[in-house]
Design a protein around this motif. Structure first.
Motif, mmCIF file in Angstrom:
data_model
loop_
_atom_site.group_PDB
_atom_site.id
_atom_site.type_symbol
_atom_site.label_atom_id
_atom_site.label_comp_id
_atom_site.label_asym_id
_atom_site.label_seq_id
_atom_site.Cartn_x
_atom_site.Cartn_y
_atom_site.Cartn_z
ATOM 1 N N PHE A 163 0.835 -1.196 0.000
ATOM 2 C CA PHE A 163 0.000 0.000 0.000
ATOM 3 C C PHE A 163 0.871 1.247 0.000
ATOM 4 O O PHE A 163 2.050 1.206 0.365
ATOM 5 C CB PHE A 163 -0.941 0.012 1.215
ATOM 6 C CG PHE A 163 -0.238 0.196 2.538
ATOM 7 C CD1 PHE A 163 -0.092 1.461 3.098
ATOM 8 C CD2 PHE A 163 0.286 -0.889 3.220
ATOM 9 C CE1 PHE A 163 0.552 1.634 4.308
ATOM 10 C CE2 PHE A 163 0.933 -0.724 4.437
ATOM 11 C CZ PHE A 163 1.064 0.544 4.983
ATOM 12 N N LEU A 164 0.281 2.349 -0.414
ATOM 13 C CA LEU A 164 0.970 3.638 -0.405
ATOM 14 C C LEU A 164 1.089 4.102 1.034
ATOM 15 O O LEU A 164 0.104 4.445 1.671
ATOM 16 C CB LEU A 164 0.203 4.654 -1.251
ATOM 17 C CG LEU A 164 0.762 6.072 -1.280
ATOM 18 C CD1 LEU A 164 2.156 6.090 -1.900
ATOM 19 C CD2 LEU A 164 -0.169 6.997 -2.062
ATOM 20 N N GLY A 165 2.314 4.086 1.554
ATOM 21 C CA GLY A 165 2.564 4.375 2.960
ATOM 22 C C GLY A 165 2.860 5.839 3.222
ATOM 23 O O GLY A 165 2.582 6.695 2.380
ATOM 24 N N PRO A 166 3.371 6.098 4.444
ATOM 25 C CA PRO A 166 3.867 5.136 5.431
ATOM 26 C C PRO A 166 2.739 4.529 6.261
ATOM 27 O O PRO A 166 1.561 4.734 5.954
ATOM 28 C CB PRO A 166 4.790 5.993 6.305
ATOM 29 C CG PRO A 166 4.168 7.353 6.248
ATOM 30 C CD PRO A 166 3.631 7.488 4.847
ATOM 31 N N ILE A 182 -6.593 11.001 -8.946
ATOM 32 C CA ILE A 182 -5.174 10.894 -8.624
ATOM 33 C C ILE A 182 -4.449 10.539 -9.923
ATOM 34 O O ILE A 182 -4.392 9.373 -10.338
ATOM 35 C CB ILE A 182 -4.916 9.813 -7.551
ATOM 36 C CG1 ILE A 182 -5.893 9.956 -6.380
ATOM 37 C CG2 ILE A 182 -3.465 9.852 -7.082
ATOM 38 C CD1 ILE A 182 -5.796 11.255 -5.617
ATOM 39 N N ASN A 183 -3.882 11.545 -10.589
ATOM 40 C CA ASN A 183 -3.293 11.333 -11.910
ATOM 41 C C ASN A 183 -2.152 10.328 -11.899
ATOM 42 O O ASN A 183 -1.949 9.586 -12.878
ATOM 43 C CB ASN A 183 -2.807 12.665 -12.481
ATOM 44 C CG ASN A 183 -3.955 13.574 -12.873
ATOM 45 O OD1 ASN A 183 -5.000 13.112 -13.317
ATOM 46 N ND2 ASN A 183 -3.769 14.875 -12.716
ATOM 47 N N HIS A 184 -1.379 10.299 -10.822
ATOM 48 C CA HIS A 184 -0.237 9.389 -10.763
ATOM 49 C C HIS A 184 -0.679 7.936 -10.889
ATOM 50 O O HIS A 184 0.000 7.111 -11.513
ATOM 51 C CB HIS A 184 0.526 9.615 -9.452
ATOM 52 C CG HIS A 184 1.935 9.128 -9.494
ATOM 53 N ND1 HIS A 184 2.890 9.534 -8.615
ATOM 54 C CD2 HIS A 184 2.556 8.243 -10.310
ATOM 55 C CE1 HIS A 184 4.032 8.939 -8.876
ATOM 56 N NE2 HIS A 184 3.853 8.137 -9.905
ATOM 57 N N ALA A 233 5.813 5.254 -2.674
ATOM 58 C CA ALA A 233 5.237 5.889 -3.860
ATOM 59 C C ALA A 233 4.298 4.925 -4.572
ATOM 60 O O ALA A 233 4.421 3.701 -4.435
ATOM 61 C CB ALA A 233 6.350 6.343 -4.812
ATOM 62 N N ILE A 234 3.382 5.486 -5.352
ATOM 63 C CA ILE A 234 2.441 4.675 -6.119
ATOM 64 C C ILE A 234 3.183 3.775 -7.094
ATOM 65 O O ILE A 234 2.846 2.595 -7.262
ATOM 66 C CB ILE A 234 1.424 5.585 -6.845
ATOM 67 C CG1 ILE A 234 0.462 6.201 -5.811
ATOM 68 C CG2 ILE A 234 0.650 4.808 -7.902
ATOM 69 C CD1 ILE A 234 -0.470 7.248 -6.381
#
Length: 361
Positions: free
Chosen positions: A95-98, A150-152, A122-123
């Motif tokens: 998952f996208l942390g922390p 979320i464009n990323h 990061a994604i």
């Protein structure tokens, strides 16, 4: 007839607890037998079946008669299913942390607490971790009802072979929190993620207009910084407060009460129909007038409901665009197949990112 005494009621509860415990262990034994059958019939057996879990949770909610509400009952079954699945195979979920972010909260909401969660910075890292096989699945945010897409996350699909296996809708509640060292009358700065500060702007303008707002990489980082500062506060969610042992001073300070973030589950497998499904699609169109019209027309002709359309610049050429489309239905549905066939005739590239169960919890 006399009402039962407190002691009698407690004895009834103890008896029911004993029955529940026995039934839960019987369910776990059956889960282990399911795993044995899968392994015997398929050396590359898939243990986690999103469509099956969605069907079970829907049935749980449909047959509930109270006094516990359907959502509460479904969450209890979510944890039972998570524990039973761990006996077959303990899932690793990136998952996208922390630690302490809303993305971790979404991962636990979807998979239950019997999984191993892996925090990544990061994604892109989440996509790579799943693509390499180091994690079975990943959880990343895709859109927020207040701040938009979320464009990323969308851009990551342009170069990734991974598929969407599920979705999670998470109500986002932001809380103002302090550490045990914070001096309330000396607060001079508030830490939080940039989007969170934007989502709480009106509350901050009204209640703490002279306090400096400092954007950091995540709400969890904001919460973590408080342990060393006596003149700072943070805005984050419940999971961060629990993880970093912080006191919540003001709850639900977000400007929009129904603020919701949608997260997606990424993995390798295609998911069979569950009965209530959504699909996501990437379409790269030819650079010509009316490109959007030619993308949307097949959906209208086939009677397929769209739930989201986003465009992003294509990385393959100037002034061409990629459309990301979410819609109701499954790739096996006849009308969805008609849409895909029509788009194949019009587009440079069509890639189904996945068909998956609509969020249940």
């Amino acid at each position: 007839m006399a009402e039962p005494t407190l002691e009698q009621l407690r004895e009834q509860i103890d008896g029911l607890d004993e029955q529940l415990q026995g039934l839960l262990n019987k369910r776990a034994e059956l889960a282990q037998k399911v795993a044995d059958v899968k392994i015997a019939t398929d050396g590359d057996a898939v243990f986690y079946r999103p469509e099956r879990e969605a069907q079970v949770l829907r049935q749980v909610k449909a047959r509930n008669t109270g006094p516990l509400d359907a959502e509460t009952i479904a969450r209890l079954f979510r944890e039972i299913m998570s524990a039973c699945l761990a006996l077959e195979q303990r899932l690793k979920v990136a998952f996208l942390g922390p630690e302490g972010t809303f993305t971790q909260q979404a991962a636990l909401k979807h998979f239950g607490h019997a999984v191993e969660t892996i925090s990544l910075a990061a994604i892109d890292d989440v996509f790579r971790e799943v693509a390499s096989g180091a994690a079975h699945y990943g959880v990343v945010p895709v859109e927020n009802s207040t701040e938009g897409v979320i464009n990323h996350t969308l851009d990551s699909f342009m170069e990734s072979p991974l598929k969407i296996c599920g979705e999670v809708d998470l109500r986002i509640h932001h809380h103002l929190m302090l550490s045990e060292h914070t001096q309330l009358d000396k607060i001079t700065r508030i830490y939080s993620h940039q989007q969170t500060l934007a989502q709480c702007r009106k509350w901050l303008d009204t209640n703490m207009p002279r306090v400096e707002r400092i954007a950091v990489s995540s709400n969890a980082q904001a919460a973590r910084r408080l342990k060393d500062e006596w003149n700072a506060a943070a805005i984050a969610g419940d999971i961060a407060a629990d993880l970093y042992d912080l006191k919540i001073l003001h709850r639900n300070i977000e400007d929009t009460p129904d603020n919701t973030t949608r997260f997606i589950i990424i993995g390798h497998e295609e998911v069979p129909p569950s009965g209530e499904d959504k699909s996501s699609l990437l379409v790269r169109m030819k650079n010509r007038p009316g490109a959007l019209y030619h993308v949307l027309k097949p959906f209208k002709d086939a009677g397929v409901d769209l739930t989201r359309v986003e465009s992003r610049p294509s990385r393959s050429g100037n002034w061409s665009y990629v459309f990301f489309i979410d819609f109701e239905g499954h790739r096996d549905d006849e009308n969805v197949q008609a849409v895909l066939a029509a788009l194949e005739r019009e587009a440079l590239d069509v890639r189904l990112l996945g068909s998956y169960p609509r969020a249940v919890l």
